[in-house]
Structure formats: structure tokens, C-alpha cells
Enzyme design. Structure first.
Site, PDB file in Angstrom:
ATOM      1  N   GLY A  35       0.844  -1.206   0.000  1.00 52.00           N
ATOM      2  CA  GLY A  35       0.000   0.000   0.000  1.00 52.00           C
ATOM      3  C   GLY A  35       0.870   1.243   0.000  1.00 52.00           C
ATOM      4  O   GLY A  35       0.510   2.279   0.569  1.00 52.00           O
ATOM      5  N   THR A  37       1.607   3.504  -2.038  1.00 52.72           N
ATOM      6  CA  THR A  37       1.211   4.783  -2.648  1.00 52.72           C
ATOM      7  C   THR A  37      -0.081   5.302  -2.015  1.00 52.72           C
ATOM      8  O   THR A  37      -0.671   6.275  -2.478  1.00 52.72           O
ATOM      9  CB  THR A  37       0.999   4.628  -4.178  1.00 52.72           C
ATOM     10  OG1 THR A  37       0.067   3.552  -4.374  1.00 52.72           O
ATOM     11  CG2 THR A  37       2.293   4.319  -4.883  1.00 52.72           C
ATOM     12  N   GLY A  38      -0.512   4.663  -0.949  1.00 49.15           N
ATOM     13  CA  GLY A  38      -1.767   5.053  -0.283  1.00 49.15           C
ATOM     14  C   GLY A  38      -1.565   6.267   0.629  1.00 49.15           C
ATOM     15  O   GLY A  38      -0.445   6.741   0.856  1.00 49.15           O
ATOM     16  N   HIS A 196      -2.033   3.447  16.312  1.00 47.93           N
ATOM     17  CA  HIS A 196      -1.017   4.504  16.405  1.00 47.93           C
ATOM     18  C   HIS A 196      -1.220   5.412  17.612  1.00 47.93           C
ATOM     19  O   HIS A 196      -0.290   6.077  18.042  1.00 47.93           O
ATOM     20  CB  HIS A 196      -0.915   5.297  15.099  1.00 47.93           C
ATOM     21  CG  HIS A 196      -1.974   6.337  14.908  1.00 47.93           C
ATOM     22  ND1 HIS A 196      -3.205   6.057  14.404  1.00 47.93           N
ATOM     23  CD2 HIS A 196      -1.974   7.665  15.158  1.00 47.93           C
ATOM     24  CE1 HIS A 196      -3.921   7.164  14.350  1.00 47.93           C
ATOM     25  NE2 HIS A 196      -3.206   8.161  14.810  1.00 47.93           N
ATOM     26  N   LYS A 200       1.689   7.415  20.603  1.00 44.45           N
ATOM     27  CA  LYS A 200       1.808   8.837  20.933  1.00 44.45           C
ATOM     28  C   LYS A 200       2.466   8.984  22.303  1.00 44.45           C
ATOM     29  O   LYS A 200       2.100   8.271  23.240  1.00 44.45           O
ATOM     30  CB  LYS A 200       0.423   9.502  20.960  1.00 44.45           C
ATOM     31  CG  LYS A 200      -0.239   9.618  19.590  1.00 44.45           C
ATOM     32  CD  LYS A 200      -1.592  10.300  19.726  1.00 44.45           C
ATOM     33  CE  LYS A 200      -2.423  10.216  18.444  1.00 44.45           C
ATOM     34  NZ  LYS A 200      -2.041  11.146  17.408  1.00 44.45           N
ATOM     35  N   GLU A 234     -12.803  15.706  15.792  1.00 43.32           N
ATOM     36  CA  GLU A 234     -11.881  16.080  14.707  1.00 43.32           C
ATOM     37  C   GLU A 234     -12.570  17.119  13.817  1.00 43.32           C
ATOM     38  O   GLU A 234     -13.783  17.031  13.600  1.00 43.32           O
ATOM     39  CB  GLU A 234     -11.538  14.867  13.849  1.00 43.32           C
ATOM     40  CG  GLU A 234     -10.807  13.781  14.583  1.00 43.32           C
ATOM     41  CD  GLU A 234     -10.393  12.646  13.648  1.00 43.32           C
ATOM     42  OE1 GLU A 234      -9.221  12.585  13.287  1.00 43.32           O
ATOM     43  OE2 GLU A 234     -11.266  11.853  13.261  1.00 43.32           O
ATOM     44  N   HIS A 258      -8.682   3.135  18.705  1.00 46.69           N
ATOM     45  CA  HIS A 258      -7.984   4.141  19.504  1.00 46.69           C
ATOM     46  C   HIS A 258      -8.606   4.434  20.876  1.00 46.69           C
ATOM     47  O   HIS A 258      -7.922   4.438  21.885  1.00 46.69           O
ATOM     48  CB  HIS A 258      -7.889   5.442  18.722  1.00 46.69           C
ATOM     49  CG  HIS A 258      -7.369   5.261  17.327  1.00 46.69           C
ATOM     50  ND1 HIS A 258      -6.346   4.395  17.044  1.00 46.69           N
ATOM     51  CD2 HIS A 258      -7.712   5.843  16.153  1.00 46.69           C
ATOM     52  CE1 HIS A 258      -6.085   4.452  15.745  1.00 46.69           C
ATOM     53  NE2 HIS A 258      -6.908   5.313  15.185  1.00 46.69           N
TER      54      HIS A 258
HETATM   55  C1  BG6 Z   1      -7.008   7.150  12.075  1.00 51.16           C
HETATM   56  C2  BG6 Z   1      -8.420   7.195  11.592  1.00 51.16           C
HETATM   57  O1  BG6 Z   1      -6.695   5.878  12.567  1.00 51.16           O
HETATM   58  O2  BG6 Z   1      -6.834   8.111  13.099  1.00 51.16           O
HETATM   59  C3  BG6 Z   1      -8.751   8.579  11.073  1.00 51.16           C
HETATM   60  O3  BG6 Z   1      -8.602   6.242  10.546  1.00 51.16           O
HETATM   61  C4  BG6 Z   1      -8.442   9.612  12.127  1.00 51.16           C
HETATM   62  O4  BG6 Z   1     -10.114   8.648  10.667  1.00 51.16           O
HETATM   63  C5  BG6 Z   1      -7.023   9.435  12.664  1.00 51.16           C
HETATM   64  O5  BG6 Z   1      -8.582  10.897  11.550  1.00 51.16           O
HETATM   65  C6  BG6 Z   1      -6.747  10.353  13.823  1.00 51.16           C
HETATM   66  O6  BG6 Z   1      -5.404  10.218  14.181  1.00 51.16           O
HETATM   67  P1  BG6 Z   1      -4.545  11.455  14.690  1.00 51.16           P
HETATM   68  O7  BG6 Z   1      -3.262  10.875  15.163  1.00 51.16           O
HETATM   69  O8  BG6 Z   1      -4.389  12.370  13.520  1.00 51.16           O
HETATM   70  O9  BG6 Z   1      -5.391  12.067  15.763  1.00 51.16           O
END
Ligand code: BG6
Length: 498
Positions: A35, A37-38, A196, A200, A234, A258
Site C-alpha cells: 500500500g 502509494t496510499g 497509532h 503517541k 476532529e 484508539h
Molecule cells: C485514524 C483514523 O486511525 O486516526 C482517522 O482512521 C483519524 O479517521 C485518525 O482521523 C486520527 O489520528 P490522529 O493521530 O491524527 O489524531
């Protein structure tokens, strides 16, 4: 819908490492990036790999990039260069770019397993002996199986680890099936399910804050804490991800991964050691203690205009917003509601965890003194890249009489000098995966527990309610949290560094 009960699953323990050692030398690695180039690769992975390569944290790497696009090495390098220029937090000098470009290779996925195996063998030859492989599957869930098959056919399973992107299934049944499928090829110890948010700095700081200090842990329970909020609005919209988002929605995109993972750091028992098995064990206990999520405790929302976005069905029922109440049925947390909220196109982009303490008896203060008027005392974590912590409490307003108002003690990581050492979340996690360290990754068992507790919501979701872009979600969010109130928007901003 998920009818299959989870069998008692016993997974082999992740490679156990006694303690993290951040200075250990890293074996040479070929990173196979699927992936390539995603969107995620361009925004995070390629710039992150360039930084790891430059920073000496991962000096011995070669990258074999692959995707469905038919490109040659030079065409891909152009894409990589523009990704680093647009999204990298560390810009490269011409020399640094030339060095990085040299370790970047491309092979179209359509060229098949043999071509991939050859490209990896060439890259390994550049690195010498004892080379390990890290396969990063930055591909949509439905494409992941074909990639795993390809890795097996290309004989690239040995000496390798595999990083899987979320969502890990879409319900209990599919998560079990995906995990079974993965285990046909890879041992559990080779699999790294990435979230991810756990990479952080601010998320890891929760562990330090809770377990390295004697101040808060003794009051970190139902006797002193009234409720908890994890709020991640967001301002972003779909960002050309309609295809992915339509079949995912806010709950699967953000909450199951998350928000629940961060929640586990906030509420888990002290692990016996800072090592993968101990931490996973405590997190999994949290997920097992979670009460099943009730449809009546959930508000689903969709921003007005979502159905007109390209790639979205005209009658789409996908939620772009979700708020819910969660309960943890154990000795520490029984009766303490945990409120979660996240959504797209909201009023602000911010990520906070807020702990509301029980209020003190107020009898000694005269009516009108202001005690309690601004809500309970709060401890707030801001999970921004420049992470912050604040403790708000009542104090005396200077002047005659006894008038009270809210004061706060605030700390920002920007105030300390080592802030330059910060690794971006994906960089940190890629490095951990290369080291074989599972501490910040999620386990099959944990994910399956979460899907199991989500069954009622997935089977019988409440209807989506419209909300206007730029707001905090549908009105029903206030009933959900009553008699408490959402912390956001903040009544006072964070103090900026002077
Ligand atoms: C991603 C989601 O895992 O996390 C996105 O797929 C979301 O929809 C993003 O915008 C938010 O991550 P961060 O680190 O930018 O807050």
C-alpha cells in the site's frame, strides 16, 4: 451478525523481553511496505521511515515498496520525495534525500510473489547477513488476506514480522476468522496489530503518570473518581477516504481501536512489569470487565452533507460521529461511567482524557460563594503532539470575603528541553516492531473481547441523527452524559508558553 461465541483462545505469548532497552542495536531490516502509494504511506509511513533512516535509530534498512500501481523505482521515488516534502516533520537535505532514495525500491504487486521475493533478496544482499524482514500491510482489510497469501507464496515468512493495520475485523466473527487466517501463516509472536494512538508520547505518559507517582494512584478508583471522559473530536472530514469510511464509520474507525485502547491505559491495574505480556494481560482484563455496550447508551450522528460526498451512498447509514457510555464492572471502577466521543467535521480538533473527581461537601461555604459552580475538580490529559496535563481545582478569588473560582496547574511537554527527541507515533511503533517489542500493540484476544462487547450495538445500532458541521454533535449527547456535562469546549484555554 456475530453469533459465534469466542472459544477459550490461548495464544502463544508474544516474544517476551524482560525490559525495553531503547539503545539496543537494531538488526538490519528489509521493510516491505504494502500500500506504498496510499494515503497513510504518504502522510506517515514514508516520511517516518526517512526520519528513522536519518536519525540513526534504524540505520540499516532497505525498503521494498509495493502497491497496485505499475511504477518503476524512479517513479516511486518521486512520489516518496513529494510525500516527505509535504508531510514530513523533518525535511531532508539533498544528501540525506539521495541516501534515502538509494534504499528505496519499488515492485508492483501485480508482478507477483516471485518478483517480490527477488526484490527482497536484492535488498537483503545490500544489508549483509542476519537480515530481518518487516512487512507493513498498509492496505484495506479486504486486501490483507491476498497480501498474506502472497507473502507465503514468496516464502517471506521466515525471519519476518508483520504489522497489521486496523480495523481488525468488523465484528467478533470476522475478527476470529481473520486471526485464524493469520495464524495459518504467522505465529502470534510475529504479528503486530498497530494502533497509532498508543505510539503517541502522551498516551505512554499516562502510564508514567499513573504508575511512577504516589500522588494519584491511591485515589484512582470509584471512591474518588466520579466519571471519565475520552473526547476526540476532529475538524477533518473524509479526506478522500469515503470508500474506506463508508464501510467503517466512527465506531470501528476510532472507538474499537484508539479510544478503547487509550481507555485501557487509563483504567487498567498496575502491570507487574513494563513488558508486553504484563501490559497486555492488564489491558485484556479491562476489556473482559467491560459491560456489553447497550444501544440505549449510544448516540450515533452523521454530519449534514455527508450523503452528498463523492463515494457515499445517498441513503448511507454510516455514522461520522459517535458518543457512548461505557461501564467497567470490576472492583476499581464499578459504577463509574466512562463517556467516549469522537466524530468528523466537529467544532474543534483536540484529543483529551478528563478525569472528574467526586465533589467535596460544601456546607461550610456560604450560598453564592461559587464552590462547585464550575463543575468538579478535573485532571485533564491532552494527547496532542505537544502533550499537556492540567489539574483544575477551586481556590479563593483574591479580595474580601470567600468567593471561589476554578484555578489550574498546567504542564506542557513543550516546556522541557528533550522535546526534540520525540518520535512520531508511527515511527515509534515501527521501531518497536523491528525490535520485536509488543508492549504498545494490541492482541488478538483483546480485540476479540471488544467485538464481543460491541455485539448489541452492531446488531441493533440506534438511528443516525444529523448534526451540522462545525458543532459538537447531535443534541442527544447532552442527555447521554446528564447529570454531568461534556468538558469540551473548554471554558478556559490552555495557557500558552511564554
Ligand atoms: C485514524 C483514523 O486511525 O486516526 C482517522 O482512521 C483519524 O479517521 C485518525 O482521523 C486520527 O489520528 P490522529 O493521530 O491524527 O489524531
Amino acid at each position: 451478525m456475530a453469533t459465534k461465541k469466542p472459544q477459550t483462545i490461548s495464544y502463544p505469548a508474544p516474544e517476551s523481553r524482560p525490559h525495553r532497552t531503547d539503545t539496543e542495536t537494531l538488526e538490519p531490516h528489509v521493510i516491505v511496505l504494502f500500500g506504498a502509494t496510499g494515503d497513510l504511506a504518504k502522510r506517515k509511513l514514508i516520511p517516518g521511515l526517512a526520519h528513522l533512516d536519518q536519525s540513526e535509530l534504524a540505520p540499516n534498512i532497505e525498503i521494498v515498496a509495493t502497491s497496485l500501481e505499475d511504477l518503476n523505482d524512479d517513479e516511486f521515488r518521486k512520489i516518496a520525495k513529494s510525500a516527505i516534502d509535504s508531510f514530513g516533520s523533518h525535511q531532508l537535505t539533498t544528501d540525506q534525500w539521495d541516501n534515502f532514495a538509494r534504499i528505496l525500491h519499488y515492485v508492483p504487486q501485480g508482478a507477483g510473489p516471485e518478483a517480490l521475493a527477488e526484490a527482497v533478496a536484492r535488498a537483503e544482499a545490500n544489508l549483509g547477513t542476519d537480515v530481518r524482514r518487516l512487512h507493513y500491510l498498509s492496505v484495506p482489510p479486504k486486501a490483507a488476506r491476498a497480501v498474506i497469501d502472497m507473502l507465503r507464496e514468496a516464502d517471506l515468512v521466515e525471519r519476518s514480522r508483520v504489522v497489521m493495520e486496523k480495523p481488525f475485523g468488523t465484528d467478533l466473527e470476522s475478527a476470529i476468522a481473520l486471526n485464524d487466517f493469520l495464524h495459518e501463516t504467522f505465529e502470534e509472536s510475529q504479528i503486530f496489530r498497530i494502533d497509532h494512538f498508543l505510539g503517541k508520547e502522551a498516551a505512554q505518559n499516562i502510564l508514567a503518570f499513573r504508575f511512577a507517582n504516589g500522588l494519584f494512584e491511591p485515589i484512582w478508583n470509584r471512591n474518588f473518581i466520579d466519571h471519565i471522559q475520552i473526547d476526540i473530536p476532529e475538524t477533518l472530514g473524509l479526506d478522500e477516504r469515503a470508500n474506506f469510511y463508508e464501510s467503517t464509520g466512527a465506531y470501528k474507525d476510532m472507538v474499537v481501536t484508539h479510544l478503547f485502547q487509550v481507555m485501557a491505559f487509563v483504567v487498567m491495574e498496575p502491570p507487574t512489569a513494563l513488558e508486553p505480556r504484563a501490559i497486555s494481560e492488564e489491558k485484556n482484563k479491562v476489556f473482559r470487565s467491560m459491560l456489553p455496550i447497550k444501544t440505549s447508551d449510544v448516540v450515533r450522528g452523521q454530519f449534514a452533507g455527508y450523503r452528498n460526498e463523492k463515494g457515499v451512498a445517498k441513503d448511507s447509514d454510516t455514522e461520522t460521529f459517535i458518543a457512548l457510555k461505557v461501564g467497567i464492572d470490576n472492583w476499581r471502577w464499578a459504577g463509574v461511567p466512562i463517556y467516549l466521543r469522537t466524530g468528523k467535521k466537529m467544532a474543534e480538533g483536540i484529543r483529551i482524557i478528563s478525569i472528574a473527581f467526586k465533589e467535596a461537601p460544601r456546607t461550610m461555604f456560604p450560598p453564592g460563594s461559587g464552590v462547585g459552580a464550575e463543575g468538579p475538580d478535573h485532571l485533564t490529559f491532552d494527547l496532542a503532539d505537544a502533550s499537556k496535563v492540567s489539574l483544575s481545582f477551586y481556590g479563593k478569588r483574591p479580595g474580601p470575603g470567600m468567593k471561589l473560582y476554578k484555578l489550574s496547574m498546567q504542564f506542557s511537554s513543550q516546556e522541557i528541553d528533550t522535546v526534540v527527541d520525540v518520535l512520531e507515533a508511527y515511527e515509534r511503533l515501527i521501531l518497536d516492531a523491528m525490535r520485536g517489542d509488543h508492549t504498545l500493540f494490541t492482541t488478538a484476544e483483546g480485540i476479540e473481547s471488544l467485538w464481543e462487547r460491541s455485539a448489541e450495538l452492531l446488531d441493533d445500532p440506534p438511528p443516525v441523527k444529523l448534526y451540522q458541521p462545525g458543532t459538537w454533535g447531535p443534541n442527544a449527547i447532552h442527555q447521554l452524559i446528564a447529570p454531568n456535562a461534556w468538558r469540551l469546549p473548554f471554558e478556559r484555554g490552555w495557557r500558552e508558553r511564554r
